[in-house]
Design a protein around this motif. Structure first.
Motif, PDB file in Angstrom:
ATOM      1  N   LEU A   1       2.180  -0.655 -55.255  1.00 14.64           N
ATOM      2  CA  LEU A   1       1.062  -1.473 -55.708  1.00 14.64           C
ATOM      3  C   LEU A   1       1.437  -2.962 -55.741  1.00 14.64           C
ATOM      4  CD1 LEU A   1      -1.261  -0.525 -58.649  1.00 14.64           C
ATOM      5  CD2 LEU A   1      -0.204  -2.757 -58.654  1.00 14.64           C
ATOM      6  N   LEU A   2       2.680  -3.258 -56.161  1.00 18.61           N
ATOM      7  CA  LEU A   2       3.121  -4.651 -56.278  1.00 18.61           C
ATOM      8  C   LEU A   2       3.621  -5.228 -54.956  1.00 18.61           C
ATOM      9  CD1 LEU A   2       5.059  -4.492 -59.688  1.00 18.61           C
ATOM     10  CD2 LEU A   2       2.815  -5.518 -59.262  1.00 18.61           C
TER      11      LEU A   2
ATOM     12  N   PRO B   1       0.850  -6.251 -51.428  1.00 14.37           N
ATOM     13  CA  PRO B   1       0.308  -7.587 -51.128  1.00 14.37           C
ATOM     14  C   PRO B   1       1.263  -8.446 -50.305  1.00 14.37           C
ATOM     15  CG  PRO B   1      -0.110  -7.008 -53.410  1.00 14.37           C
ATOM     16  CD  PRO B   1       0.811  -5.963 -52.876  1.00 14.37           C
TER      17      PRO B   1
ATOM     18  N   GLU C   1      -2.436  -7.121 -48.923  1.00 12.09           N
ATOM     19  CA  GLU C   1      -3.486  -6.655 -49.820  1.00 12.09           C
ATOM     20  C   GLU C   1      -3.589  -7.581 -51.027  1.00 12.09           C
ATOM     21  OE1 GLU C   1      -2.664  -2.620 -50.844  1.00 12.09           O
ATOM     22  OE2 GLU C   1      -2.843  -1.881 -48.782  1.00 12.09           O
ATOM     23  N   SER C   2      -4.743  -7.566 -51.680  1.00 13.46           N
ATOM     24  CA  SER C   2      -4.948  -8.438 -52.834  1.00 13.46           C
ATOM     25  C   SER C   2      -4.259  -7.860 -54.073  1.00 13.46           C
ATOM     26  CB  SER C   2      -6.442  -8.611 -53.112  1.00 13.46           C
ATOM     27  OG  SER C   2      -7.042  -7.356 -53.384  1.00 13.46           O
ATOM     28  N   LEU C   3      -3.793  -8.731 -54.950  1.00  9.77           N
ATOM     29  CA  LEU C   3      -3.171  -8.328 -56.207  1.00  9.77           C
ATOM     30  C   LEU C   3      -4.111  -8.719 -57.344  1.00  9.77           C
ATOM     31  CD1 LEU C   3      -0.659  -7.115 -57.532  1.00  9.77           C
ATOM     32  CD2 LEU C   3       0.312  -9.405 -57.655  1.00  9.77           C
ATOM     33  N   THR C   4      -4.808  -7.729 -57.885  1.00 12.55           N
ATOM     34  CA  THR C   4      -5.827  -7.987 -58.898  1.00 12.55           C
ATOM     35  C   THR C   4      -5.258  -7.832 -60.308  1.00 12.55           C
ATOM     36  OG1 THR C   4      -6.530  -5.677 -58.966  1.00 12.55           O
ATOM     37  CG2 THR C   4      -7.586  -7.100 -57.322  1.00 12.55           C
TER      38      THR C   4
ATOM     39  N   LYS D   1      -4.557  -4.192 -61.101  1.00 14.04           N
ATOM     40  CA  LYS D   1      -3.291  -3.719 -60.547  1.00 14.04           C
ATOM     41  C   LYS D   1      -2.117  -4.154 -61.421  1.00 14.04           C
ATOM     42  CE  LYS D   1      -4.644  -3.632 -55.640  1.00 14.04           C
ATOM     43  NZ  LYS D   1      -4.352  -4.200 -54.303  1.00 14.04           N
ATOM     44  N   LEU D   2      -2.158  -5.407 -61.872  1.00 12.65           N
ATOM     45  CA  LEU D   2      -1.086  -5.912 -62.735  1.00 12.65           C
ATOM     46  C   LEU D   2      -1.043  -5.155 -64.053  1.00 12.65           C
ATOM     47  CD1 LEU D   2      -1.394  -9.759 -62.114  1.00 12.65           C
ATOM     48  CD2 LEU D   2       0.463  -8.263 -61.383  1.00 12.65           C
TER      49      LEU D   2
ATOM     50  N   ALA E   1       0.525  -1.768 -63.409  1.00 16.01           N
ATOM     51  CA  ALA E   1       1.964  -1.933 -63.226  1.00 16.01           C
ATOM     52  C   ALA E   1       2.658  -2.186 -64.559  1.00 16.01           C
ATOM     53  CB  ALA E   1       2.240  -3.086 -62.261  1.00 16.01           C
TER      54      ALA E   1
ATOM     55  N   ASN F   1      -3.844   4.335 -61.022  1.00 18.94           N
ATOM     56  CA  ASN F   1      -3.729   3.740 -59.692  1.00 18.94           C
ATOM     57  C   ASN F   1      -4.468   4.581 -58.667  1.00 18.94           C
ATOM     58  OD1 ASN F   1      -2.819   1.936 -57.694  1.00 18.94           O
ATOM     59  ND2 ASN F   1      -0.992   3.171 -57.319  1.00 18.94           N
TER      60      ASN F   1
END
Length: 282
Positions: A107-108, A111, A116-119, A122-123, A126, A277
């Motif tokens: 996921l991290l 991007p 890919e975008s890190l929204t 997502k943060l 994580a 996720n």
């Protein structure tokens, strides 16, 4: 119907991963991690060739995207060696819990590698997962547990391999991916195991376990791939979470490992982060 078949394939992957852990621990004192990977890859390579020959897919193997295969297998080789290194050093449940952080690293890192975008969501997912990691690892100030460090780093290696596999599956068949997976790692294992001029040979005690490791490793990847081809990841992957309580029971019953509250709580947080996720992807 497909969902049920997908779940059955995933159960096959669970037992394969678990078998590999038990076999790896059985020979960890007799062979180093590079030797285990070398012999495991030979076994896997032979299986890939035999199966590909029997179903007529050898012609799918070519050198297109070779650099991507090479990079993917460097990540996987590093991750798998660190996993085998940590195997005899920490409880099995702790090792598997830290391995389950791999999707969080995907996921991290996606991007950076895939653009890919890190929204914010997502943060947040994580962060939840890494709180679980801290609880599982129970770090002490001024002390470093090399087993936990290796297991956590292995998850990063698996994440890098997973991201690059995602790119490879768009243009490469399963036969080609498994051919380069096993073939390249024979070369990596030979170079790393033989750098000192001393490679331990299998004997009657280690050979059966090496066969289990080679067959189980390949079977696990095949079962997981087959399962994901039948049903979405959001339905399939939660079945894999059963691997953690299964290996915890094995650790307690066969290796007298303790199962404390912190390990259970941290593992639950890691699995919840993975589930959120998967729901986000769905």
């Amino acid at each position: 119907m497909n969902n049920r078949r997908a779940a059955l394939w995933m159960i096959g992957a669970i037992f394969s991963f678990t078998s590999m852990a038990v076999a790896g621990r059985a020979i960890s004192g007799q062979l180093d991690t590079f030797e285990i990977m070398f012999y495991r890859s030979i076994m896997g390579f032979l299986i890939v060739l035999i199966v590909a020959k029997s179903i007529g897919t050898l012609g799918e193997i070519d050198l297109k995207y070779f650099r991507l295969h090479l990079l993917r297998n460097i990540f996987h080789f590093i991750g798998q060696n660190l996993w085998f290194f940590a195997l005899p050093l920490i409880p099995l449940a702790q090792l598997f819990a830290l391995e389950f952080t791999s999707p969080i690293w995907v996921l991290l890192l996606a991007p950076l590698i895939l653009g890919e975008s890190l929204t914010l969501r997502k943060l947040a997912i994580a962060a939840l997962g890494f709180i679980g990691v801290l609880i599982v690892a129970q770090p002490e100030i001024g002390a470093v547990n090399i087993g936990i460090l290796a297991a956590g780093s292995a998850a990063i290696g698996f994440a890098g391999a997973a991201i690059l596999t995602r790119k490879l599956t768009a243009q490469n068949s399963l036969t080609k991916i498994l051919f380069f997976l096993t073939g390249l790692q024979i070369l990596f294992g030979l170079l790393c195991a033989g750098y000192d001029g001393d490679i331990a040979l299998p004997d009657l005690a280690t050979a059966p376990w090496l066969i289990v490791i080679g067959a189980a490793g390949l079977t696990a990847h095949f079962c997981m791939t087959k399962s994901l081809s039948l049903a979405p990841a959001s339905l399939v992957m939660p079945v894999d979470f059963a691997r953690l309580p299964l290996i915890a029971v094995i650790g307690v019953v066969f290796y007298n490992e303790s199962l404390d509250l912190y390990l259970v709580l941290g593992a639950i947080l890691i699995l919840v982060a993975n589930y959120l996720n998967l729901k986000r992807q769905a």
